[in-house]
Design a protein around this motif. Sequence first.
Motif, mmCIF file in Angstrom:
data_model
loop_
_atom_site.group_PDB
_atom_site.id
_atom_site.type_symbol
_atom_site.label_atom_id
_atom_site.label_comp_id
_atom_site.label_asym_id
_atom_site.label_seq_id
_atom_site.Cartn_x
_atom_site.Cartn_y
_atom_site.Cartn_z
ATOM 1 N N VAL A 15 3.931 4.222 4.800
ATOM 2 C CA VAL A 15 4.896 3.888 3.759
ATOM 3 C C VAL A 15 4.874 2.377 3.559
ATOM 4 C CG1 VAL A 15 7.299 4.008 3.011
ATOM 5 C CG2 VAL A 15 6.338 5.843 4.422
ATOM 6 N N VAL A 16 4.599 1.947 2.326
ATOM 7 C CA VAL A 16 4.511 0.524 2.004
ATOM 8 C C VAL A 16 5.723 0.124 1.162
ATOM 9 C CG1 VAL A 16 3.159 -1.278 0.864
ATOM 10 C CG2 VAL A 16 1.992 0.577 2.069
ATOM 11 N N ILE A 17 6.405 -0.920 1.600
ATOM 12 C CA ILE A 17 7.544 -1.459 0.848
ATOM 13 C C ILE A 17 7.241 -2.902 0.483
ATOM 14 C CG2 ILE A 17 10.005 -2.027 0.917
ATOM 15 C CD1 ILE A 17 10.437 0.187 2.907
ATOM 16 N N PRO A 18 7.033 -3.204 -0.792
ATOM 17 C CA PRO A 18 6.882 -4.600 -1.208
ATOM 18 C C PRO A 18 8.251 -5.258 -1.308
ATOM 19 C CG PRO A 18 6.681 -3.174 -3.112
ATOM 20 C CD PRO A 18 6.911 -2.264 -1.922
ATOM 21 N N ALA A 19 8.368 -6.482 -0.802
ATOM 22 C CA ALA A 19 9.682 -7.125 -0.773
ATOM 23 C C ALA A 19 9.559 -8.591 -1.168
ATOM 24 C CB ALA A 19 10.299 -7.009 0.621
ATOM 25 N N TYR A 20 10.346 -8.989 -2.146
ATOM 26 C CA TYR A 20 10.393 -10.393 -2.567
ATOM 27 C C TYR A 20 11.853 -10.790 -2.736
ATOM 28 C CZ TYR A 20 9.775 -14.581 -5.428
ATOM 29 O OH TYR A 20 9.825 -15.868 -5.913
ATOM 30 N N ASP A 54 6.017 -8.848 2.806
ATOM 31 C CA ASP A 54 6.878 -9.913 2.305
ATOM 32 C C ASP A 54 6.062 -10.765 1.336
ATOM 33 O OD1 ASP A 54 9.228 -11.719 2.315
ATOM 34 O OD2 ASP A 54 7.794 -13.103 3.224
ATOM 35 N N ASP A 55 6.429 -10.711 0.076
ATOM 36 C CA ASP A 55 5.614 -11.310 -0.983
ATOM 37 C C ASP A 55 6.035 -12.751 -1.283
ATOM 38 O OD1 ASP A 55 3.593 -11.351 -2.876
ATOM 39 O OD2 ASP A 55 4.854 -10.506 -4.460
ATOM 40 N N GLY A 56 5.975 -13.591 -0.240
ATOM 41 C CA GLY A 56 6.320 -14.998 -0.416
ATOM 42 C C GLY A 56 7.797 -15.246 -0.595
ATOM 43 N N SER A 57 8.633 -14.450 0.051
ATOM 44 C CA SER A 57 10.088 -14.603 -0.105
ATOM 45 C C SER A 57 10.567 -15.968 0.373
ATOM 46 C CB SER A 57 10.818 -13.509 0.678
ATOM 47 O OG SER A 57 10.499 -12.231 0.176
ATOM 48 N N ARG A 58 11.616 -16.469 -0.293
ATOM 49 C CA ARG A 58 12.208 -17.750 0.094
ATOM 50 C C ARG A 58 13.570 -17.561 0.765
ATOM 51 N NH1 ARG A 58 10.293 -18.546 -5.124
ATOM 52 N NH2 ARG A 58 12.411 -18.311 -5.971
ATOM 53 N N ASP A 59 13.920 -16.292 1.036
ATOM 54 C CA ASP A 59 15.189 -16.037 1.724
ATOM 55 C C ASP A 59 14.899 -15.479 3.116
ATOM 56 O OD1 ASP A 59 14.299 -13.512 1.216
ATOM 57 O OD2 ASP A 59 15.989 -12.888 -0.046
ATOM 58 N N ARG A 60 15.795 -14.676 3.662
ATOM 59 C CA ARG A 60 15.674 -14.202 5.040
ATOM 60 C C ARG A 60 14.995 -12.826 5.133
ATOM 61 N NH1 ARG A 60 20.149 -12.721 6.957
ATOM 62 N NH2 ARG A 60 19.531 -12.907 9.167
ATOM 63 N N THR A 61 14.296 -12.405 4.092
ATOM 64 C CA THR A 61 13.684 -11.080 4.100
ATOM 65 C C THR A 61 12.760 -10.890 5.296
ATOM 66 O OG1 THR A 61 13.788 -10.902 1.682
ATOM 67 C CG2 THR A 61 12.198 -9.501 2.821
ATOM 68 N N ARG A 78 2.149 -16.976 -0.656
ATOM 69 C CA ARG A 78 2.639 -17.212 -2.011
ATOM 70 C C ARG A 78 2.886 -15.861 -2.684
ATOM 71 N NH1 ARG A 78 -1.324 -16.234 -5.707
ATOM 72 N NH2 ARG A 78 -3.471 -16.100 -4.912
ATOM 73 N N ASN A 79 3.692 -15.871 -3.706
ATOM 74 C CA ASN A 79 4.037 -14.636 -4.393
ATOM 75 C C ASN A 79 2.844 -14.109 -5.185
ATOM 76 O OD1 ASN A 79 5.322 -13.456 -7.238
ATOM 77 N ND2 ASN A 79 6.352 -12.750 -5.385
ATOM 78 N N ARG A 80 2.459 -12.838 -4.922
ATOM 79 C CA ARG A 80 1.334 -12.204 -5.611
ATOM 80 C C ARG A 80 1.795 -11.066 -6.521
ATOM 81 N NH1 ARG A 80 -3.174 -11.568 -0.733
ATOM 82 N NH2 ARG A 80 -3.056 -13.733 0.038
ATOM 83 N N ASN A 81 3.084 -10.952 -6.672
ATOM 84 C CA ASN A 81 3.681 -9.951 -7.559
ATOM 85 C C ASN A 81 3.653 -8.552 -6.954
ATOM 86 O OD1 ASN A 81 4.394 -11.799 -9.612
ATOM 87 N ND2 ASN A 81 2.280 -11.775 -10.363
ATOM 88 N N TYR A 82 4.358 -7.659 -7.607
ATOM 89 C CA TYR A 82 4.606 -6.296 -7.104
ATOM 90 C C TYR A 82 3.324 -5.533 -6.792
ATOM 91 C CZ TYR A 82 6.240 -1.424 -7.424
ATOM 92 O OH TYR A 82 6.496 -0.095 -7.206
ATOM 93 N N GLY A 83 2.434 -5.451 -7.776
ATOM 94 C CA GLY A 83 1.190 -4.714 -7.549
ATOM 95 C C GLY A 83 0.317 -5.352 -6.487
ATOM 96 N N GLY A 84 0.286 -6.677 -6.466
ATOM 97 C CA GLY A 84 -0.506 -7.360 -5.448
ATOM 98 C C GLY A 84 -0.002 -7.078 -4.049
ATOM 99 N N ALA A 85 1.331 -7.033 -3.881
ATOM 100 C CA ALA A 85 1.905 -6.721 -2.570
ATOM 101 C C ALA A 85 1.582 -5.287 -2.158
ATOM 102 C CB ALA A 85 3.412 -6.938 -2.596
ATOM 103 N N LEU A 86 1.656 -4.357 -3.110
ATOM 104 C CA LEU A 86 1.317 -2.973 -2.800
ATOM 105 C C LEU A 86 -0.141 -2.849 -2.351
ATOM 106 C CD1 LEU A 86 3.118 -0.932 -5.609
ATOM 107 C CD2 LEU A 86 3.604 -0.874 -3.157
ATOM 108 N N LYS A 87 -1.043 -3.514 -3.052
ATOM 109 C CA LYS A 87 -2.463 -3.414 -2.702
ATOM 110 C C LYS A 87 -2.746 -4.020 -1.328
ATOM 111 C CE LYS A 87 -3.727 -4.892 -6.916
ATOM 112 N NZ LYS A 87 -4.585 -5.290 -8.054
ATOM 113 N N THR A 88 -2.018 -5.068 -0.981
ATOM 114 C CA THR A 88 -2.145 -5.612 0.378
ATOM 115 C C THR A 88 -1.695 -4.587 1.417
ATOM 116 O OG1 THR A 88 -1.846 -7.902 -0.338
ATOM 117 C CG2 THR A 88 -1.338 -7.413 1.953
#
Length: 338
Positions: A15-20, A54-61, A78-88
């Motif tokens: 299960v993959v969860i992208p988070a920014y 964690d897609d380059g979050s700047r908070d405590r994620t 760095r932030n790679r966006n939603y699809g980029g995080a999923l593919k990772t």
Amino acid sequence: MTQDAEVLRAPRLSVVIPAYNEEDGIATIVERVLCMRPALRQAGVADTELIVVDDGSRDRTAEIVSGYADVRLIRHTRNRNYGGALKTGFQHANGELLAFLDADGTYPPEFLPQMCRAAIAGAEMVVGSRMAGERNDSPAVRKFGNFLFAQLVSLLGDHRVTDVASGMRVFHREVLMRLYPLPDGLNFTPAMSTRAMHEGVRVTEMAIPHAERLGRSKLGVLRDGWRFLSSIVWATLPYNPARLFGIFGTLGIFIALLCAVIVVGLRLTGITELGPGSLLAVQGAVVFGVSGVSLFTLGMTFNYRNYSGLNQYFPRNALFLPPSGEGIARFALEKWMA
């Protein structure tokens, strides 16, 4: 069959969860997914791994996720966006079944066992549909947009779907190779649905509830709506250009005929001189008529290219790119030697 043999045959689930910047809801969704492990085992899943990207979050994620020993945390610098995080996440996943859902708590992980049962039973992709009858707390404008996109994809693919932008899915790993390349943005999901339909992937939709998100939404209605539409159109073009161009071509011809009817109607009422409105109607009829016929012919030409055997020389996903020298040479040589 022994219990050990059944376990060996059962697929693993990743299960993959992208988070920014999802510190408000990431802990809740992680715990909800982890609580589903017993139910997933009963559904036929051998083991479940949870991956948070964690897609380059700047908070405590990332800090919050790192506190869970049973969760694999992958961080983007760095932030790679939603699809980029999923593919990772897919790249690092170990399961034969892959799943993803959002980090904001809008999608219910409690439906993962049912979706996995459908995937194990034969579906290649199971899509959690927010538009299939369960409670949907999305804003009205998004519901309307999702409805329009679903109707468009259904029309272009000749197969009815209800939710092309759902962010909760379960699918077999090998399906990815048939669907790539996919975009890195939020338009990842509509592009995925469109390509899956045209690639003949066995897709099953399952009604799920959709809750209001925790935290601030990152989706822009106009900006991302345009991206969704563009993704659907460009994903369809390599497979069935005649249907896409035919729709716009037929629309142009219809408008031309309508303009012609207006002019004829004016003539029958005794108006013999063309005023500004009549001149505009005549010009519109000519423009829309020629454009409609041209678009329809263009679509038929591209379809001939798709089904005439040329795809072995020029890949389908490169339909609108300049053909390679190697493809041209192979085509010319084989035709010359025939």
